[in-house]
Every structure is written in structure tokens, then in C-alpha cells.
Scaffold this active site. Structure first.
Site, mmCIF file in Angstrom:
data_model
loop_
_atom_site.group_PDB
_atom_site.id
_atom_site.type_symbol
_atom_site.label_atom_id
_atom_site.label_comp_id
_atom_site.label_asym_id
_atom_site.label_seq_id
_atom_site.Cartn_x
_atom_site.Cartn_y
_atom_site.Cartn_z
ATOM 1 N N ASP A 1 0.823 -1.208 0.000
ATOM 2 C CA ASP A 1 0.000 0.000 0.000
ATOM 3 C C ASP A 1 0.861 1.264 0.000
ATOM 4 O O ASP A 1 0.346 2.377 -0.059
ATOM 5 C CB ASP A 1 -0.997 0.005 1.156
ATOM 6 C CG ASP A 1 -0.353 -0.109 2.533
ATOM 7 O OD1 ASP A 1 0.889 -0.078 2.614
ATOM 8 O OD2 ASP A 1 -1.100 -0.240 3.522
ATOM 9 N N SER A 2 2.178 1.073 -0.011
ATOM 10 C CA SER A 2 3.099 2.185 -0.236
ATOM 11 C C SER A 2 2.847 2.837 -1.588
ATOM 12 O O SER A 2 3.304 3.956 -1.843
ATOM 13 C CB SER A 2 4.550 1.700 -0.163
ATOM 14 O OG SER A 2 4.738 0.527 -0.948
ATOM 15 N N ASP B 1 -0.572 -6.447 -0.135
ATOM 16 C CA ASP B 1 -1.032 -5.840 1.110
ATOM 17 C C ASP B 1 -2.550 -5.816 1.211
ATOM 18 O O ASP B 1 -3.250 -5.525 0.224
ATOM 19 C CB ASP B 1 -0.541 -4.382 1.196
ATOM 20 C CG ASP B 1 0.728 -4.238 2.009
ATOM 21 O OD1 ASP B 1 1.107 -5.193 2.708
ATOM 22 O OD2 ASP B 1 1.343 -3.159 1.944
ATOM 23 N N LYS C 1 -0.492 -9.700 3.145
ATOM 24 C CA LYS C 1 0.174 -9.141 4.323
ATOM 25 C C LYS C 1 -0.785 -8.222 5.061
ATOM 26 O O LYS C 1 -1.518 -7.453 4.444
ATOM 27 C CB LYS C 1 1.428 -8.360 3.921
ATOM 28 C CG LYS C 1 2.183 -7.780 5.124
ATOM 29 C CD LYS C 1 3.533 -7.189 4.723
ATOM 30 C CE LYS C 1 3.413 -5.852 4.026
ATOM 31 N NZ LYS C 1 2.892 -4.785 4.931
ATOM 32 N N GLU D 1 -1.067 -5.719 8.852
ATOM 33 C CA GLU D 1 -0.297 -5.063 9.904
ATOM 34 C C GLU D 1 -0.887 -5.314 11.291
ATOM 35 O O GLU D 1 -2.100 -5.409 11.453
ATOM 36 C CB GLU D 1 -0.240 -3.558 9.647
ATOM 37 C CG GLU D 1 0.447 -3.164 8.353
ATOM 38 C CD GLU D 1 0.498 -1.658 8.153
ATOM 39 O OE1 GLU D 1 0.076 -0.909 9.059
ATOM 40 O OE2 GLU D 1 0.954 -1.229 7.082
ATOM 41 N N GLU E 1 9.591 -3.500 10.662
ATOM 42 C CA GLU E 1 9.915 -2.197 10.088
ATOM 43 C C GLU E 1 10.313 -1.199 11.158
ATOM 44 O O GLU E 1 9.598 -1.015 12.144
ATOM 45 C CB GLU E 1 8.717 -1.654 9.302
ATOM 46 C CG GLU E 1 8.992 -0.295 8.658
ATOM 47 C CD GLU E 1 7.936 0.148 7.676
ATOM 48 O OE1 GLU E 1 8.081 1.256 7.129
ATOM 49 O OE2 GLU E 1 6.968 -0.597 7.452
#
Length: 231
Positions: free
Chosen positions: A43-44, A82, A112, A114, A182
Site C-alpha cells: 500500500d506504499s 497488502d 500481508k 499489519e 519495520e
């Protein structure tokens, strides 16, 4: 293509794993030609493709779209997609459906998400129960940027470090195949890596994780802000 059963073998042999983000056909072709182990459709893309200030505005449909075209360029590379903000927060059933869309429509190999809170662990277990590989993500979690107060190193205090270790072990127990760390202190990342059986992938987390991930635009100095670790 990297196979799931090879991950822990690479860890056991101390063979570093490589991962780079990609969001389009030609970039993914370059990454595959460079024989990078894994691609992350992150999602970057909200920041480096869409020009936004954070990752929060990225939608599931956008991740599916970009994952689909990345697969066209990297047909023989393990791809992780993501789950964007608020696509794995409301219910286990909805999280399963959203993860399945990334696999079926986007042709990803894994998803993925978070965080390591009890509710996130429930989502991980639910998605894993659908036979979908899950990658965890701790430390600086960009979707929590407002709660964290900015993009800065996390878990620097002993109690925070202990909590991260606890969450990392819980993520492994929930069935995740891999954990991204991270922006955490190098020695903490080393401890987590040594205590987990699953692979750890670092970004701004020092030298001692099982592998490293880089945002393509950071690697080639194409971002508005280039992280110090990009060198």
C-alpha cells in the site's frame, strides 16, 4: 518461483531473502529478471505512485489492480499483496473475503496485514484457515501512522520491545509464514529473528533479519523522501 517450504530452509541455512516492491508491469519484469525472491505489492503505492501523504487512502480494488498487472510482468515470482487499511478490521468473514480477492483476482501468492493485537491475530487465523498464506508486519506499521505520531523508530523502550516480541511469537502461533519488521532497533530485530521459527524480513531494522525488503522508488532514489537505510 520461491516455494513456501523453502522459506524456513533458507532461514536454517542463513541464506538471505530478498524482496522489492513493484506496482506495474515493467518494474515487475525488471525485479524478476534480477532474480529477486519476492515482490510486495504494497500500500506504499499510495505515496510513491499516487503521490499521497500516507498509505491510508489506498483501496482494495487498487491493490488488486496493481497486483494483477505485476503478475503479468513477474509470472514466476512469489508475490505478496497488502491488505489495505480497514480491509481486515471489521470481521473475520470480511477479512477472509478481502484476502481471497487478492489471491483470486490479483493472482497473489500471499497477503500481508499489519499489527499483532488480539483482533489481528483472529484475522490471521481466519485467513490461514482459508488456506491463504499470511505475512505479518510489526514495528512501524504505516496504517497506524496517526496513532504512532509519525514515521519513526518503534519499540525503543524495554517494555515496548517485550511487547513486540510477544506479538511476534503470537503471529507465528496464529499461522503466519513470515514477519516484516519495520523501523525497530537492530538488536531487537536480531532477537526476534533468533526466537522465531518463521522468516523475518527487515526494512530499516538492521542487518540481522532473515531478509530485507525495499520500496523500489526508495532504492532508485525516486521518492520524495528517501529513508536513510535506502543506501
Amino acid at each position: 518461483m520461491l516455494k513456501l517450504h523453502e522459506l524456513n530452509k533458507r532461514k536454517e541455512r542463513s541464506e538471505p531473502l530478498t524482496m522489492i516492491t513493484a506496482y506495474d508491469y515493467y518494474t515487475s519484469k525488471l525485479v524478476q529478471q534480477a532474480e529477486i525472491d519476492m515482490i510486495l505489492v504494497g500500500d506504499s503505492l499510495g505515496m510513491v505512485v499516487k503521490g499521497e501523504k500516507d498509505t491510508l487512502g489506498v483501496t482494495l480494488d487498487e491493490i488488486i489492480y496493481h497486483t494483477k498487472i505485476v503478475r503479468k510482468g513477474a509470472d514466476d515470482t512469489f508475490i505478496i499483496a497488502d491488505l489495505p487499511f480497514m480491509t481486515f478490521h471489521t470481521s473475520v468473514e470480511q477479512s477472509k473475503i478481502n484476502a481471497a480477492r487478492l489471491i483470486v483476482e490479483g493472482a497473489a501468492n500471499a497477503v500481508k496485514l499489519e499489527g499483532g493485537s488480539p483482533s489481528r491475530l483472529e484475522m490471521i487465523r481466519g485467513i490461514v484457515d482459508c488456506e491463504i498464506p499470511v505475512v505479518g508486519h510489526l514495528g512501524l506499521t504505516p496504517q497506524s501512522i496517526h496513532k504512532l505520531g509519525g514515521y519513526k523508530v518503534q519499540a525503543k523502550q524495554p517494555d515496548q520491545a517485550n511487547q513486540l516480541i510477544k506479538e511476534a511469537k503470537a503471529i507465528e502461533e496464529a499461522g503466519a509464514i513470515m514477519l516484516v519488521l519495520e523501523a525497530v532497533p537492530e538488536q531487537l530485530a536480531r532477537q526476534v529473528t533468533e526466537e522465531l521459527n518463521i522468516v523475518t524480513i527487515g526494512i530499516g531494522a538492521g542487518r540481522f533479519t532473515d531478509g530485507q525488503v525495499m520500496v523500489f522508488h526508495d532504492l532508485f532514489n525516486l521518492s520524495d523522501i528517501r529513508p536513510k537505510f535506502a543506501k
